[in-house]
Design a protein around this motif. Structure first.
Motif, PDB file in Angstrom:
ATOM      1  N   LYS A  59      -5.376  -5.638   5.134  1.00 26.67           N
ATOM      2  CA  LYS A  59      -4.151  -4.954   5.545  1.00 26.67           C
ATOM      3  C   LYS A  59      -4.133  -4.956   7.067  1.00 26.67           C
ATOM      4  O   LYS A  59      -5.141  -4.643   7.697  1.00 26.67           O
ATOM      5  N   PRO A  70      -1.854   1.433  -3.485  1.00 24.55           N
ATOM      6  CA  PRO A  70      -2.555   1.745  -2.228  1.00 24.55           C
ATOM      7  C   PRO A  70      -1.612   2.311  -1.172  1.00 24.55           C
ATOM      8  O   PRO A  70      -0.501   1.800  -0.977  1.00 24.55           O
ATOM      9  N   ASP A  71      -2.055   3.364  -0.497  1.00 28.07           N
ATOM     10  CA  ASP A  71      -1.367   3.929   0.679  1.00 28.07           C
ATOM     11  C   ASP A  71       0.019   4.494   0.384  1.00 28.07           C
ATOM     12  O   ASP A  71       0.832   4.643   1.294  1.00 28.07           O
ATOM     13  N   THR A 107      -8.934  -2.895   6.777  1.00 28.98           N
ATOM     14  CA  THR A 107      -7.783  -2.759   7.672  1.00 28.98           C
ATOM     15  C   THR A 107      -8.123  -3.399   9.012  1.00 28.98           C
ATOM     16  O   THR A 107      -9.135  -3.054   9.625  1.00 28.98           O
ATOM     17  N   THR A 161       4.393  -1.134   3.517  1.00 27.82           N
ATOM     18  CA  THR A 161       4.628  -0.499   2.214  1.00 27.82           C
ATOM     19  C   THR A 161       5.457  -1.406   1.318  1.00 27.82           C
ATOM     20  O   THR A 161       5.219  -1.481   0.104  1.00 27.82           O
ATOM     21  N   ALA A 180      -2.744  -3.293  10.352  1.00 25.34           N
ATOM     22  CA  ALA A 180      -2.115  -2.052  10.818  1.00 25.34           C
ATOM     23  C   ALA A 180      -1.715  -2.166  12.282  1.00 25.34           C
ATOM     24  O   ALA A 180      -2.171  -3.051  13.002  1.00 25.34           O
TER      25      ALA A 180
END
Length: 795
Positions: free
Chosen positions: A746, A576-577, A721, A550, A748
Motif C-alpha cells: 500500500k 483493510p483500512d 505500507t 480506499t 501512503a
C-alpha cells in the motif's frame, strides 16, 4: 561492603558507563550500535540493581530522568556571564552591513587585501537558529549541577529538575579534559514529529494542544512538576558557552566540537564560511531545506569564529558585535479576522474560511486562511473582529492558530453557520454519524461537517463533482479544466457527469475558447475515458471519505460495482483500512436515490474494466467466531465468541442456544453477565434480522465460513505500507506507485510508525526527515530500482 554489594556496585558502574556510551552514540553521533530492545534490557537491569541498592543511586545515573516531586515555584539564578540576545538581519543588505562592521572593527587584525582591491574575509561559524527555549547548563567536574532559563539575560529561573529529564542532556560528561566549571548554553526544542505525537496524545486524553513546537517546548520545560516535563519529547542542542574555569580551544567551531566529544549534542548543520558571500550561500541553502529539517528554525546564526577576534569586537548595548541572527521571513504573524465566509465543496461540505486583514507571513501576503470546520471555530473560540495568530509553513495553506483574547474588541461578533447554502439556497444540515451500540442499537451523533442538501442541483457541488470526476486520477479526461467545466454547467449543457458523454461537436465548438482542433481533442479524450478501471470509477464518483487508496481497496477486494453498491457497512469493515465511519459514508452514498440514478446513466455510456470475483484473500475469510465478536454483543469478546461458535457451529445454532437457558448455562467460558446479554441481544427481532442479513451477504460474496477457501498467491510486499518522496528520475511517481502496488504494498502519502519503507529521490523533504527520526528503512532511487528488478519489474 559485602561481596554481593561490591559486585552490585561494580555492575552498576559498568552499566552506567555502557548506557552513557550508547546515549552518546544515539543522541550526539546519530550512530546507534545496538537495537532499542537491547538498550531497554541494559536500562532495566540498571533500574533493578538500583532498586535493590538504593544507597548506590547517584544524581548522574541514567535512571534519574523521570522527575521528582513537583515544585511550588522556580528559584532564581543569576547568570555570572550574562546571556545576551543577538542582533537581527532581515535582508541580505543587513548581513552585508554586519560583515562590513566586523571587518572595520578588525581592521588592525585582518591581513591586507589582495592586489586587485578585494578586502580580507572573516571566517564565520554558521548554524540554524532553533526555535525553542534558550537554557544554560552548569557542569562542575563533569557533573550537571544546574539548569536555568535565559530569563532577562541577567537572571533566569532554576529549572535543574526539569533539564535532567531531557534525554539527550548528559548528566555526566563523556571522556576527559573538560574545565572544572563549564557553562554550556543551548536550545531546548521539540522536533516536528515529537510535537505532532504529543498533540495527538493530548487530544486523545482531552488535554490542551499547543499551537507550535516552540510553545510546546517552552511550556514543557517550565512545568512545576518535572514528571510532566519527563513525559514530553524534548531535545537539547548546544550552541555556545558562558562561564568557563579552565582551558578551551581558541575558536567557536572547535569549542562546539569539544562539547560534542564530551557528550553534548550540537547542530549537524554546523559549518564554517569564509566571507559574507559564503554566509549568504549557507543561508539560502538552509532556507531551501528548511521544511525538510526535523525541527523548526527561524533563521541562521553567524558568529565570528575566532574567540580572540570576538574579544576584540566586544559588545554593543545588550548584544555582541561578533554575532548576528539572519532571520527567515516570519511564519507566524498577528492580524485581524475581518469576516468568516462559507465555501461549498463537491460533497456539499460547507466550510468556513477566514478573511483576514492582509499580512506578510513567511514572505507571502496572506488574506485568507482555512478554519476546517465549525468544531475548529469553537475550539479556537473565534469571533469576527478578533486579533488572531496566523501560521504558514512552506506551501501549506495558512491556518488560524490561536486568538489573542486580550485584544478582543467590544463589538466582536460570533461566527454562525448559515441555515441556507450560500450558493443554491438549499437547507444546510449537520452530518449524522451512525454507530452500533453494544446492545445492537443504532446510535446517532452529530458529525463535525455541515452539508448543503442540494446535491447536484447546487451549482457549487455540481461543478466541483465534475471537476473531480474528470481529474487525472479519476476518469482522466484531458482538456476539461475548471473554467471549461464552469462554462458547461452555466450554459446548461451538463447537469451531471453522465451528460459529458452526450456532448456533441456543435455544442463544444460553440464554447468560448474552442476551435475545431481543441473540440475534436476534447471529444476524443471523453471517448477514451469510456473504459475505466473499477477503482478509477469508484474514486471518480466522489464518495465522501473515499480517496484513491480506499477506492482501490474496494475494487480489489469486492471485485465488482454491484457488490460495492450492495455491501452492508458491517461487511465493508472486513476490508483493510475501512472503519465504521467510512463504511457508513459508502452505504449512505449508494442508498441515495439521486446517486443511483447518476450511476445508472453513467453505465449506459461506459464499460468498467477489471471486474471479477471477490479477491481470493477474502474467500471464506470470515470465521463464525469473528462474525459473532463483530456483532458487539455486550460482555462477549473474542474468546467468548469463539466458545459460542465452537459450541453452536452456526448462526442459527447460536440464536437457538441463546434462548436455551439450561444448555447455555453449561457452556464454560461465559459468565452470568455474558449469558444474560446474549439472551437479550437475540431476543430482539431487529438484532436477529441484522445478523441474518450480514450472514446472507457474506454467503453471496463468498466470504462466509462455509464457502470454499481459495489459494492466495503471495505477494512479496503484501501488508506493507510504503511512502514515496522526492523526484524519481527513472520513472514518474505514479509509475513507481503502480509497481509497488503490483508487489502488494500500500502506498501512503505520509510517514508513520507503521511505514515499512520510504523511497527517497532527489529533493526529498520532511517525509525523509521523519523517516530518519522514526528509524524507518530508506531506499534511494538506485536501491529502489534494484528491488524492482529483483521481482521482474525493472524499468
Amino acid at each position: 561492603m559485602t561481596t554481593s554489594a561490591r559486585q552490585a556496585a561494580e555492575r552498576i558502574a559498568a552499566l552506567r558507563s555502557e548506557i552513557d556510551a550508547h546515549n552518546y552514540r544515539y543522541y550526539v553521533l546519530d550512530e546507534p550500535t545496538i537495537p532499542d530492545a537491547e538498550y531497554d534490557r541494559l536500562f532495566n537491569e540498571l533500574k533493578a540493581l538500583e532498586a535493590e541498592h538504593p544507597e548506590l543511586i547517584t544524581p548522574e545515573s541514567p535512571t534519574q530522568r523521570v522527575g521528582g516531586a513537583a515544585l511550588s515555584a522556580f528559584g532564581e539564578v543569576r547568570h555570572e556571564v550574562p546571556m545576551l540576545s543577538l542582533g537581527n538581519a532581515f535582508a541580505e543588505e543587513d548581513l552585508r552591513e554586519f560583515d562590513r562592521r566586523v571587518r572595520e572593527g578588525l581592521a588592525d587584525q585582518l591581513p591586507a587585501g589582495d592586489l586587485f582591491g578585494g578586502g580580507a574575509e572573516v571566517e564565520y561559524s554558521c548554524e540554524p537558529k532553533l526555535d525553542g527555549l534558550a537554557v544554560s547548563l552548569l557542569y562542575e567536574n563533569g557533573v550537571l549541577v544546574r539548569g536555568a532559563t535565559r530569563g532577562d539575560g541577567s537572571t533566569g529561573e532554576d529549572i535543574s529538575a526539569n533539564v535532567r529529564t531531557v534525554r539527550n542532556i548528559p548528566l555526566k560528561l563523556q571522556g576527559s579534559g573538560w574545565p572544572a566549571r563549564l557553562e554550556v548554553r543551548g536550545e531546548v526544542f521539540m522536533s516536528k514529529a515529537g510535537f505532532e505525537q504529543m498533540n495527538a496524545r493530548q487530544l486523545e486524553s482531552g488535554g490542551k494542544t499547543f499551537a507550535n513546537p516552540r510553545n510546546a517546548a517552552a511550556g514543557s520545560l517550565r512545568q512545576l512538576d518535572p514528571r510532566v516535563t519527563a513525559s514530553r519529547p524534548l531535545e537539547f542542542c548546544a550552541y555556545g558557552i558562558g562561564l568557563v574555569e579552565g582551558e578551551l580551544p581558541g575558536t567557536h567551531y572547535d569549542i562546539l566540537q569539544a562539547l560534542k566529544g564530551w557528550g553534548l549534542p550540537i547542530s549537524r548543520e554546523l559549518k564554517l564560511a569564509r566571507g559574507v558571500e559564503e554566509c549568504l550561500a549557507y543561508y539560502r541553502n538552509i532556507g531551501e531545506r528548511r521544511q525538510s529539517l526535523a525541527y523548526e528554525i527561524d533563521g541562521v546564526v553567524f558568529k565570528v569564529n575566532s574567540l580572540a577576534w570576538q574579544r576584540e569586537l566586544g559588545f554593543r548595548a545588550r548584544e555582541p558585535r561578533w554575532a548576528i541572527a539572519h532571520k527567515f521571513p516570519a511564519s507566524e504573524e498577528l492580524t485581524e479576522l475581518l469576516d468568516v465566509e462559507f465555501q461549498v465543496g463537491r460533497t456539499g461540505a460547507v466550510t468556513p474560511v477566514a478573511r483576514l486583514r492582509p499580512v506578510q507571513v513567511a514572505g507571502v501576503t496572506v488574506s485568507n486562511a482555512t478554519l476546517h470546520n465549525m468544531d475548529e471555530v469553537a475550539r479556537l473560540g473565534l469571533m469576527i473582529g478578533d486579533t488572531v495568530i496566523v501560521r504558514r509553513a512552506g506551501d501549506v495553506i495558512p491556518q488560524v492558530m490561536a486568538v489573542v483574547l486580550e485584544r478582543r474588541p467590544a463589538d466582536a461578533r460570533p461566527v454562525r453557520i448559515p441555515e441556507h447554502c450560500p450558493v443554491c439556497g438549499s437547507q444546510v444540515e449537520r452530518t449524522q454519524l451512525v454507530r452500533r451500540s453494544k446492545s445492537g442499537r443504532a446510535n446517532v451523533s452529530e458529525g463535525a461537517v455541515y452539508r448543503c442538501v442540494g446535491r447536484l442541483s447546487c451549482a457549487a457541488q455540481l461543478k466541483q463533482s465534475i471537476i473531480h470526476f474528470v481529474s487525472r486520477r479519476a476518469m482522466d479526461i484531458e482538456g476539461l479544466g475548471d473554467k471549461i467545466v464552469e462554462q458547461l454547467v452555466d450554459s446548461g449543457l451538463v447537469s451531471s457527469p453522465a451528460d459529458l458523454y452526450s456532448l456533441s461537436y456543435e455544442q463544444v465548438v460553440a464554447l468560448e475558447g474552442f476551435a475545431d482542433l481543441s473540440t475534436r481533442n476534447l471529444l476524443a479524450s471523453i471517448e477514451a475515458s469510456r473504459t475505466p478501471s473499477l477503482a478509477r470509477f469508484i474514486y471518480a464518483l466522489g464518495i465522501p471519505d473515499v480517496g484513491e487508496e480506499t477506492a482501490k481497496v474496494l475494487a480489489r477486494s469486492l471485485g465488482s460495482l454491484a457488490r460495492i453498491q450492495q455491501a452492508l457497512p458491517e461487511v465493508l469493515t472486513y476490508l483493510p483500512d475501512i472503519g465504521a465511519e467510512v463504511a457508513y459514508e459508502i452505504r449512505n452514498f449508494f442508498d441515495d436515490g439521486h446517486n443511483r440514478s447518476v450511476i445508472a446513466r453513467l453505465l449506459e455510456h461506459i464499460r468498467l474494466q477489471d471486474e471479477g470475483e471477490v479477491h481470493a484473500e477474502f474467500a471464506a475469510s470470515v470465521s463464525l467466531g469473528d462474525f459473532l465478536a463483530r456483532l458487539e454483543i455486550p460482555f462477549i469478546a473474542a474468546t467468548g465468541a469463539q466458545k459460542l461458535a465452537d459450541k453452536a457451529g452456526s448462526l442459527e445454532g447460536v440464536i437457538a442456544l441463546s434462548q436455551d437457558w439450561l444448555e447455555l448455562s453449561q457452556l464454560k467460558g461465559l459468565n452470568e453477565k455474558a449469558r444474560q446479554s446474549l439472551r437479550e441481544f437475540f431476543a430482539a427481532p431487529a438484532n436477529v434480522a441484522r445478523a441474518r442479513a450480514i450472514e446472507r451477504q457474506l454467503l453471496d460474496f463468498g466470504m462466509h465460513w462455509s464457502c470454499e477457501k481459495r489459494v492466495v498467491e503471495g505477494l512479496p510486499l503484501a501488508g506493507q505500507t510504503w511512502v514515496l518522496t522526492g523526484t524519481l528520475e527513472a520513472m514518474s511517481r505514479d509509475q513507481a506507485k503502480a509497481r509497488l502496488e503490483g508487489l502488494g504494498a500500500k502506498v501512503a502519502g505520509s510517514v508513520s510508525a507503521k511505514t515499512a519503507c520510504v523511497v527517497a529521490g532527489p529533493g526529498a523533504g520532511s517525509k525523509l526527515a521523519k523517516a530518519g527520526e522514526l528509524g524507518i528503512r530508506i531506499l534511494d532511487e538506485e536501491q529502489f530500482l534494484a528491488l524492482l528488478a529483483e521481482h521482474g519489474l525493472g524499468v
